[in-house]
Design an enzyme around this catalytic site. Structure first.
Site, PDB file in Angstrom:
ATOM      1  N   SER A 106     -69.150   0.380  28.317  1.00  0.00           N
ATOM      2  CA  SER A 106     -69.936   0.699  27.133  1.00  0.00           C
ATOM      3  C   SER A 106     -69.110   1.621  26.242  1.00  0.00           C
ATOM      4  CB  SER A 106     -71.233   1.414  27.542  1.00  0.00           C
ATOM      5  OG  SER A 106     -71.901   1.954  26.423  1.00  0.00           O
ATOM      6  N   TYR A 131     -75.644   8.701  32.093  1.00  0.00           N
ATOM      7  CA  TYR A 131     -75.090   7.439  31.608  1.00  0.00           C
ATOM      8  C   TYR A 131     -73.644   7.607  31.155  1.00  0.00           C
ATOM      9  CZ  TYR A 131     -75.127   2.836  29.412  1.00  0.00           C
ATOM     10  OH  TYR A 131     -74.858   1.519  29.086  1.00  0.00           O
TER      11      TYR A 131
END
Length: 235
Positions: free
Chosen positions: A139, A152
């Site tokens: 990501s 995250y």
């Protein structure tokens, strides 16, 4: 070039994993997709378009190395080989360090980072046989930190570093390794339901197209890390 080759895709029941699976089927590949339940995997597999004999649905929890080893063994038993491993399964818990729980932290790391370790570890030996390809789905959060993203961000920063080190480990065996770092994608991630307002975002099929392009690139060339983002921001 890709026809008849075999891909193993974690988290392939929806979103990016599903989009990749369809793109590879469209190129004549065989695909195995996993979900946390066999029912979910079979339901998704039934909606994929392509030769039914070229699609395998499996249950696997990436937080377990044994589960990933068993899943990849099942792929080899069904199709005879594994050419491509796509480590896509992921989750997100977003909260400040004051509010995120230990369980949420652990689940995020166990899925997004340790889970990819398990998938890659399980795939190394069969990929040595085919001089295959590993693609991890990271990501832009693996390069850009943000508020409420401690778990995250940690998982995706770690995933990018892990994948780059693995790339150096495995080149000598003819195994190529790439990490893809998408920005906003129209998926069900974090309990979101894709809708018309997501039209500006990257679509799952776009990532599928990118994976096809990577796999068809001249084998002397390795794009080891790819950032991809929407071409136009949200209005």
């Amino acid at each position: 070039m890709l026809k008849g080759k075999v891909a193993y895709i974690t988290g392939g029941t929806k979103g990016i994993g599903y989009g990749i699976a369809q793109a590879l089927l469209d190129k004549g590949m065989k695909v195995a997709i996993t979900g946390r339940s066999l029912q979910a995997a079979e339901k998704a597999a039934a909606t994929l378009k392509g030769d039914r004999a070229a699609i395998l649905a499996l249950e696997s929890d990436v937080s377990s190395l044994a589960a990933e080893q068993n899943a990849i063994a099942a792929v080899v038993q069904q199709f005879g080989q594994v050419d491509v491993v796509i480590a896509n399964a992921g989750i997100g818990h977003f909260a400040s360090i004051e509010n995120i729980s230990e369980a949420q932290w652990k689940e995020t790391i166990d899925t997004n980072l340790t889970g990819v370790f398990h998938t890659v570890k399980a795939g190394v030996d069969p990929l040595k046989q085919t001089k295959g390809y590993i693609i991890t789905i990271a990501s832009l959060a693996g390069a850009n930190f943000f508020e409420n993203g401690s778990a995250y961000n940690a998982s995706k920063f770690g995933l990018v570093g892990f994948t780059q080190a693995v790339m150096l480990d495995l080149r000598k065996y003819g195994i190529k390794v790439t990490t893809i770092m998408p920005g906003s994608v129209a998926t069900h991630f974090n309990n979101h339901t894709p809708n018309d307002a997501d039209a500006w975002k990257i679509q799952p099929e776009d990532i599928g197209e990118l994976v096809v392009d990577i796999l068809q690139l001249n084998p002397r060339t390795l794009p080891s890390k790819i950032e991809v983002r929407p071409s136009m921001p949200s209005k």
